[in-house]
Design a protein around this motif. Structure first.
Motif, short mmCIF file in Angstrom:
data_model
loop_
_atom_site.label_atom_id
_atom_site.label_comp_id
_atom_site.label_asym_id
_atom_site.label_seq_id
_atom_site.Cartn_x
_atom_site.Cartn_y
_atom_site.Cartn_z
N ILE A 31 36.05 45.38 35.73
CA ILE A 31 35.19 46.28 36.65
C ILE A 31 35.22 45.89 37.41
CG2 ILE A 31 32.74 46.38 36.91
CD1 ILE A 31 32.10 45.73 33.92
N LEU A 32 35.36 44.86 37.83
CA LEU A 32 35.64 44.07 39.26
C LEU A 32 36.86 44.99 40.26
CD1 LEU A 32 33.61 41.65 40.45
CD2 LEU A 32 35.92 40.93 40.19
N VAL A 33 37.82 45.62 39.44
CA VAL A 33 38.66 45.70 39.87
C VAL A 33 38.48 47.68 39.79
CG1 VAL A 33 41.09 46.45 39.18
CG2 VAL A 33 40.60 44.43 38.81
N ALA A 34 37.59 47.94 39.47
CA ALA A 34 37.86 49.44 38.70
C ALA A 34 36.59 49.85 39.75
CB ALA A 34 37.09 49.45 38.05
N MET A 35 35.36 48.50 40.32
CA MET A 35 34.74 49.17 41.43
C MET A 35 35.45 48.80 42.98
SD MET A 35 31.43 46.65 40.35
CE MET A 35 31.27 45.82 42.03
N ILE A 36 36.71 48.42 42.96
CA ILE A 36 37.18 48.68 44.29
C ILE A 36 38.32 49.21 43.88
CG2 ILE A 36 39.00 46.94 46.44
CD1 ILE A 36 37.65 44.55 44.39
#
Lengths: 536, 306
Positions: A31-36
């Motif tokens: 999710i962290l990667v996706a958010m960026i």
């Protein structure tokens, strides 16, 4: 005590072996990667190049509009060049620190200009062949197997009006209403100008009268204007304002230059004046002499606790819910009776607390590790904050504090939830308690931004001394060096709270665990705790 | 040698007395049946023996200790309501409870497999509990309660929920344990099991002890039972001198309560003398079922209605 560890081991395995736990653990970095990455990706790929038609009847402003759009593209190219360089530079440069160490002075300053979007550097890119020259210059600083530089896609492309719609002779003085009447089906997407069915995004009409339609005086002054005489921007998509905004500001800039000239002021002097700034620096009085300057790291340090509070909140309530569910499962299955014949209530309780604490610790370290890993992976020019955040995390001492406050928060709430679990026979029963509990528990989350803004203010002070909130609020305040009294006082308060909480809940646990039927009323519960005290 | 001594045990919950002044002894190596209607106080007594619930007053001495907690590794317990961790594998559940009773993890694991094999669940050792049938899960739980080779086993309603063939397996488990010298208490309200397995029984009704002794002693409480059928009415039978009273029982037979000092032989000759045409004449010792109904019949109904 041995039994506590056996129980803890089972409790840990039971929760850590579920699919949900691992999904949860893996989802976090994803999710962290996706958010960026997703917004970046969307920006790059998902939005198609947008076609626009520019009809300039003023023979003056059209150039300005085009230049504005070109400049916007140049900025994009400059950024791409900078990123390309950083990614492929010799020695695996990951931050600008490496850049500064590069010997080739000219290249270095050019890259800095690109990355900082210096206007003159951008203008230089507009000249024909400038991009190729820049790439060629870079070659020396790059690793040998660097990929070819790819030009970023143009966000906007000008298309000319087909002569079948408006003939070249008409174009000079055709009425704007008439233009739109003819182009409307294309703007609405009913017809297409090109074979690849790219929608026409916008039509910009600059009537001959446009350069003289100047608004003057303060905003809000009533002025009579015929909007059709000025520059018209026709587009169906009103959400994407990038194009319209940059055109408007370029037009205004052009107007201002003209006005200066009209009033006999040299525009170059104006821009020189505009580029002057008074020195303004933020200082932090709590830092050592000579280092008081507030850096980006300091700002991040101020706000990092927010992330920690959030992480802590989620982690604590994830694991105490596990505790609640397991306790209810054991109770409704009557497994608890077998446990009670093998271990003391205290052993069962401490085993459960320990096991679930392990689950929580695994989860948190999974999160923190994946976060740090990601930050290290991503740390680059676009995410300068990532490198700084990483540095802050490792140097600020927030991490150990986070560990401590997490433990304190966990122990405070686990007792509470264990007690609730022991009183309920079904999850449904528990939900009745949970409704009230959730409202109370939301407070640290809802106040966290305000506490961070004024970490030693009244709100922070008051919340610090409410035992259920102490760990969260103190984490929230951790970066602001709270007064020693608050630090130690709250530490003692937390300790007392934990001991009291666990002591009371061990009482309730003992009474509740064999209870069947409706959960007791509060008064009843209080009575039975008191009775069990007398019997001691 | 006595494995368990219970002395004047009382448990009150507020105004409600669950167990009232209960005393009994369980000899070492015996199979001891706890009988009684629902709500009589069997489970509460068992919980107090195990020190899960503290008695209001009275003493318990189990395996020489004053509290079961001190000797808990030598005790095995199967609670009345059965349940296991659903997500755990069968062997793991058994090994887990054995480890809680002080067995080391390797021994516990091999013991779990051995028990599952012996009692016909070898194929399910690696199955999760939630995939087992109710009967299988219950067998797993029984095995979990005895995996640590306890000296004293307490089984609360071990037969409930089992089909006849599994009830037989359960009886097998109990007799296997007993032949190893383990003392066993089990509670039930299926009298035939108690009669077949128990050396001694304790009968509780409405929180009080009603009977404590061997199965034979219990049966001796009731006179022999005679049941007859034939072409005559209950009134004709009741006038006979040997007949104290008689009634039509659930099998449509006339059940006769023989008067003191009289024998079934005498009743039979009186029947002939009175020229009652007998179709059947059945004489048998009372079984535990009769004793149970005789001793707690009325109270049992009250308890069930409550």
């Amino acid at each position: 005590m041995n039994n506590s560890f056996i129980i803890a081991g089972r409790e840990y395995a039971d929760n850590a072996r579920t699919k949900g736990f691992w999904i949860n653990l893996l989802m976090f970095p994803i999710i962290l990667v996706a958010m960026i990455k997703i917004p970046q990706f969307l920006e790059e790929k998902a939005i198609p190049t947008r076609d626009y038609i520019l009809i300039d009847q003023s023979m003056e402003l059209g150039e300005v509009v085009e230049l504005a759009i070109e400049r916007q593209y140049a900025a994009k190219v400059a950024e791409a060049l900078g990123v390309y360089y950083l990614e492929n530079a010799k020695g695996g440069a990951i931050s600008e620190i490496d850049l500064e160490q590069m010997p080739s002075g000219g290249l270095e300053s050019m890259m800095d200009d690109f990355l900082e979007q210096d206007p003159s550097a951008l203008d230089s890119l507009l000249e024909p062949g400038a991009i190729d020259t820049a790439v060629a210059m870079m070659k020396f600083g790059l690793v040998d197997d660097a990929p070819e530089f790819e030009l970023p896609r143009r966000p906007f492309a000008r298309v000319s009006v087909p002569t079948s719609i408006i003939s070249t002779s008409e174009l000079v003085d055709i009425n704007s209403d008439e233009i739109i009447a003819r182009l409307r089906p294309y703007l609405l997407g009913d017809k297409f100008l090109t074979a690849d069915e790219n929608k026409l995004f916008a039509v910009i009409i600059i009537p001959p009268s446009a350069p003289t339609q100047i608004k003057r005086g303060p905003a809000g002054m009533v002025q009579q204007f015929d909007e059709k005489l000025g520059v018209q921007f026709w587009a169906r998509n009103l959400a994407d304002m990038k194009l319209s905004r940059s055109i408007a500001s370029a037009l205004n800039e052009h107007l201002h230059t003209n006005e200066y000239l009209r009033l006999g002021v040299n525009p170059e002097i104006v821009s020189e004046v505009k580029s002057t700034r008074l020195l303004f620096t933020s200082f932090d009085p709590s830092k050592d002499v000579g280092e008081e300057k507030v850096s980006m790291a300091d700002t991040i340090r101020q706000f990092a606790p927010l992330g920690f509070v959030y992480l802590m909140w989620i982690a604590i309530f994830t694991v105490v819910n596990m505790l609640l569910n397991n306790t209810i499962e054991e109770k409704s299955n009557r497994i608890i009776e077998v446990l009670l014949s093998s271990a003391t209530p205290w052993e069962i309780m401490s085993g459960k607390l320990l096991g679930i604490a392990g689950v929580g610790a695994t989860m948190m370290s999974g999160w923190v590790l994946s976060m740090v890993g990601l930050l290290m992976y991503m740390a680059g020019p676009q995410v300068e904050w990532a490198a700084t955040l990483l540095e802050v995390l490792s140097n600020s001492g927030l991490l150990p504090l986070f560990g401590l406050y997490f433990l304190a928060g966990y122990l405070t709430y686990s007792g509470l939830f264990l007690a609730i679990g022991s009183l309920c026979n079904t999850i449904k029963d528990a939900q009745n308690f949970m409704g009230t509990a959730t409202v109370i528990l939301m407070v640290p989350l809802m106040t966290m931004v305000f506490v961070a803004r004024d970490p030693n203010g009244t709100l922070a002070q008051v919340l610090t001394w409410i035992p259920l909130y102490t760990p969260f609020v103190m984490m929230n305040r951790a970066a602001a060096d709270p007064p020693a009294f608050d630090m130690w006082g709250s530490a003692i308060l937390m300790l007392v709270t934990i001991v009291t909480m666990l002591w009371i809940s061990s009482r309730i646990f003992r009474i509740g665990i064999l209870r069947t039927g409706q959960p007791p009323k509060l008064v009843e519960l209080f009575k039975s705790v008191m009775t069990s005290l007398k019997n001691q | 040698m006595t494995a368990l001594i219970v002395n004047n045990l009382v448990k009150r919950y507020g105004d409600f007395t669950a167990v009232s002044d209960l005393s009994f002894e369980v000899p070492k190596g015996s199979i001891y049946g706890f009988l009684g209607p629902n709500g009589a106080g069997k489970t509460t007594t068992i919980r107090m023996i195990l020190d899960i619930v503290k008695p209001s007053s009275g003493e318990i001495t189990i395996l020489g200790a004053s509290t079961a907690m001190d000797v808990r590794n030598r005790i095995g317990y199967l609670p009345e309501e059965k349940g296991l961790y659903k997500k755990m594998k069968a062997w793991a559940v058994i090994a887990y409870f054995a480890r809680l009773k002080g067995m080391n993890s390797n021994t516990a694991k091999s013991r779990a497999y051995e028990l599952l094999e012996r009692y016909g669940l070898g194929d399910f050792a690696n199955a999760k509990v939630e995939t087992l049938s109710k009967g299988m899960a219950q067998k797993v739980q029984v095995l979990a309660s005895i995996a640590h080779n306890p000296d004293f086993v307490i089984l609360d309603e071990p037969f409930s929920g089992l089909d006849p063939s599994n009830q037989q397996v359960m009886e097998q488990v109990i007799s296997d344990l007993n032949s190893d010298g383990t003392t066993i208490i089990f509670s039930t309200h299926i009298m035939s099991h108690a009669e077949r397995i128990c050396d001694r029984i304790l009968l509780i009704a409405s929180a009080k002890k009603v009977f404590d002794g061997t199965v034979q002693q219990a049966k001796d409480l009731l006179p022999p039972r005679v049941r007859v059928s034939g072409d005559f009415s209950a009134e004709q039978l009741c006038v006979l001198p040997s007949v104290n009273s008689c009634y039509l029982d659930e099998d449509e037979l006339l059940s006769v309560d023989i008067a003191d000092g009289c024998s079934p032989q005498r009743l039979m000759s009186e029947c002939f003398t009175a020229q009652l045409s007998l179709e059947s004449f059945e004489f048998r010792q009372p079984d535990l079922h009769d004793v149970f109904l005789h001793l707690v019949g009325e109270e049992a109904k009250v308890a069930t209605l409550r």
